[in-house]
Design an enzyme around this catalytic site. Structure first.
Site, PDB file in Angstrom:
ATOM      1  N   CYS A  87      14.639 -13.829 -25.746  1.00 33.72           N
ATOM      2  CA  CYS A  87      15.812 -14.709 -25.700  1.00 33.72           C
ATOM      3  C   CYS A  87      15.552 -16.209 -25.627  1.00 33.72           C
ATOM      4  O   CYS A  87      15.965 -16.965 -26.507  1.00 33.72           O
ATOM      5  CB  CYS A  87      16.690 -14.297 -24.531  1.00 33.72           C
ATOM      6  SG  CYS A  87      17.205 -12.570 -24.583  1.00 33.72           S
ATOM      7  N   HIS A 142      20.714 -20.231 -22.023  1.00 30.38           N
ATOM      8  CA  HIS A 142      19.420 -19.636 -21.673  1.00 30.38           C
ATOM      9  C   HIS A 142      18.223 -20.551 -21.897  1.00 30.38           C
ATOM     10  O   HIS A 142      17.130 -20.101 -22.277  1.00 30.38           O
ATOM     11  CB  HIS A 142      19.220 -18.312 -22.398  1.00 30.38           C
ATOM     12  CG  HIS A 142      18.445 -17.332 -21.560  1.00 30.38           C
ATOM     13  ND1 HIS A 142      18.214 -16.029 -21.945  1.00 30.38           N
ATOM     14  CD2 HIS A 142      17.860 -17.466 -20.335  1.00 30.38           C
ATOM     15  CE1 HIS A 142      17.515 -15.411 -21.013  1.00 30.38           C
ATOM     16  NE2 HIS A 142      17.291 -16.259 -20.027  1.00 30.38           N
ATOM     17  N   HIS A 270      24.164  -8.202 -25.941  1.00 24.30           N
ATOM     18  CA  HIS A 270      23.108  -7.933 -24.959  1.00 24.30           C
ATOM     19  C   HIS A 270      23.621  -6.953 -23.915  1.00 24.30           C
ATOM     20  O   HIS A 270      24.791  -6.987 -23.532  1.00 24.30           O
ATOM     21  CB  HIS A 270      22.697  -9.243 -24.295  1.00 24.30           C
ATOM     22  CG  HIS A 270      21.405  -9.197 -23.538  1.00 24.30           C
ATOM     23  ND1 HIS A 270      21.236  -8.469 -22.383  1.00 24.30           N
ATOM     24  CD2 HIS A 270      20.210  -9.803 -23.763  1.00 24.30           C
ATOM     25  CE1 HIS A 270      20.005  -8.621 -21.931  1.00 24.30           C
ATOM     26  NE2 HIS A 270      19.354  -9.431 -22.763  1.00 24.30           N
TER      27      HIS A 270
END
Length: 593
Positions: A87, A142, A270
């Protein structure tokens, strides 16, 4: 009618031009900018989407009509590679145009990490600010959750989303049938299976923090010109897509008269923490509607948001001024079973094991479903098998916006405009290296794509491993070689002693590896100094530490009116506050810098 101020190319003085613009507006005439003049740029980035998960790549039961319509109305890009097999690394590559290993980002950041994307790196949003773009991001960031690492500090005017993965804390889900619903449990800080990432070498344990209650619950964060609010913690998955949908629609409505960047890294598909059924989620409109099960429900909801986005784009009359690019961040998480998606035919068959998706550099871990759509600029129903990458987004969007790349910086991405806009446009990647996965600890390339050839210097299973599978390393001068144009499932290695063409390709790849290793510089990932309210155990996003970051409040509602989106002049306001210090409120000590 919207009157868009543009220089009118007629033989008159400045006053005459202004008068003509006023008269046009008075008459209800729209003077639109040319489609190639700083087009709107939309990046759709679906989390953990496998190559085999969409309708346009052949899944037999999934329902993605809006995605498929755009794909077939534009150019399907059959050979799009992620910048990383997991990710954070993939997002760093997209945001900077540089290898994640080069910028110092590990494969993945945890929810209470002290580090983030180094601030000396220019993000895509910061780059487009140079061309006076309005910028917004919806979804999963992220790249660090401390205030100085969040999108508002990295060039984005607006942000609504979850700062990290859906499984990095628990969330709640309002019931669709007046039953009790799903509660979030306190203390489940290993929901994101950190040990799997550590075993694969994707985590920098020196910057990861434990013991912070902020890691227990997923927050929904809103930023406007770097002013931050935690709207929910734990957030409500049932209404998350509704909030995302409203945010995106409002942004397009209020910024359709000027160039904008809209980055949509979906929280979907996800997997979640284990308190959600089958580790997936969708709102009431989409729950239990797909033949594909709960994963299919989640993907249908993402498809619905994309359909609504396109409705707004067309309603605003800016479809011909807007480039839309779609792909995923990395391959499907195979260890999550039916909840983790499908890599389709990209099975890595020669491996002999099933786990060849996310976390591996087999094709199934890094090759993504992708397309580009731009009415009037990209030929409908077209395809390209040329090599492109998430690394290419930064230089391509920069070129379209008319912004030069920063000088003195090594860029691994290439401008893919020729591939997008020419019928037989060629890739500018001669050698495309991939880092991480089986090579994480060695910090050297794991694979290289060169024309139709793909070389592996190591092979190994995806995230979570598998029984009776192991990592295998190959000599620098004798990598495992496949022709992935002929053999995308990587079933049969090419024998160089039986093919002069393959032998020549091998020599070129080996020579390129020598150069790559001699010139590649790994940047250190040093956390910024602590700001007010920060310190060990205090880096996570927290609504109120006196409540252990659990601020449910009233039940979540489908519509949350966000604070004045679009009410300020984007560029002036951005430059005014981008580096300003914001004191923490009593309920937001962890969000101070």
């Amino acid at each position: 009618f919207k009157c868009i101020s543009q220089t009118v190319s007629v033989g008159c003085d400045a006053f005459g031009k202004m008068l003509l613009w006023v008269l046009c507006c008075s008459a209800g005439v729209v003077i639109a900018r040319h489609p190639r003049d700083r087009p709107n740029l939309i990046m759709l980035f679906v989390d953990d989407l496998g190559y085999g998960d969409t309708g346009f790549t052949g899944h037999p039961t999934v329902s993605t009509p809006n995605i498929d319509r755009l794909a077939f109305g534009g150019k399907v890009l059959t050979t799009w590679y992620s910048g990383c097999a997991v990710c954070s690394g993939s997002r760093a590559a997209l945001m900077t145009g540089r290898q994640f290993a080069r910028v110092g980002v590990p494969g993945v950041y945890g929810p209470t990490v002290s580090a983030g994307l180094p601030i000396n790196e220019t993000t895509l949003a910061e780059q487009l600010k140079k061309a006076n773009y309005s910028t917004a991001i919806m979804g999963k960031w992220h790249l660090g959750q401390r205030q100085r690492y969040l999108p508002g500090s990295r060039g984005f005017d607006y942000y609504l989303g979850v700062p990290y993965s859906d499984d990095m804390g628990e969330a709640r889900a309002t019931s669709c049938n007046n039953s009790e619903g799903i509660d979030a449990r306190h203390g489940n800080r290993d929901a994101w299976l950190q040990h799997m990432y550590e075993e694969a070498g994707f985590v920098d344990t020196t910057v990861e923090e434990s013991g912070d209650p902020a890691g227990s619950f997923l927050p929904l964060v809103y930023q406007e010109f770097n002013e931050t609010q935690v709207l929910e913690q734990p957030l409500d998955f049932t209404h998350l897509a509704d909030k995302y949908n409203d945010f995106v629609g409002e942004f397009v409505d209020k910024h359709s008269d000027r160039p904008f960047l809209l980055y949509m890294p979906f929280s979907h598909v996800h997997t979640t923490a284990s308190n959600q059924p089958e580790k997936q989620y969708a709102g009431c409109q989409w729950a239990n509607t797909s033949r594909r099960g709960k994963f299919g429900d989640a993907l249908s909801e993402a498809d619905w948001m994309i359909g609504n986005l396109m409705h707004k784009i067309r309603e605003a009359g800016i479809e011909e001024n807007t480039l839309i690019v779609f792909t995923g961040d990395n391959g499907p998480w195979m260890a999550q079973g039916l909840s983790g998606g499908s890599h389709g035919l990209l099975t890595g068959r020669y491996s002999g094991y099933w786990n060849t998706g996310k976390g591996s550099t087999w094709e199934g871990g890094i090759r993504e479903a992708a397309f580009a759509y731009w009415k009037g600029q990209i030929e409908p129903s077209s395809r390209s098998a040329e090599v492109v990458s998430s690394l290419d987004v930064f230089p391509t969007f920069s070129a379209l916006a008319g912004v030069s790349l920063p000088s003195g910086v090594v860029y691994d991405g290439r401008d893919m405009s020729d591939v997008l806009f020419q019928q037989n446009g060629k890739s500018k990647h001669d050698f495309l290296f991939h880092y991480g996965a089986c090579a994480s600890r060695k910090k050297t390339p794991a694979t290289c794509r060169h024309g139709p050839w793909k070389a592996h210097w190591c092979t190994g299973p995806g995230l979570g491993g598998c029984s009776n599978c192991s990592t295998i390393y190959y000599p620098d001068d004798e990598p495992l070689l496949f022709n992935v144009e002929i053999d995308p499932s990587e079933s049969t290695p090419v024998q160089t002693d039986q093919s002069t063409e393959a032998a020549a390709a091998m020599r070129r790849i080996v020579s390129a590896l020598v150069t790559e290793k001699a010139t590649f510089v790994h940047q250190a990932n040093v956390p910024l100094p602590d700001g007010p309210g920060e310190g060990p155990g205090l880096y996570g996003v927290c609504c109120d530490r006196t409540k252990n970051c659990e601020c449910n409040g009233k039940p979540s509602q489908p519509e949350v009116k966000l604070i004045g989106i679009g009410s300020k002049l984007p560029d002036d306001r951005y430059h005014e506050v981008a580096d300003a210090l914001f004191p923490a409120s009593s309920e937001q000590p962890a969000l101070a810098i």
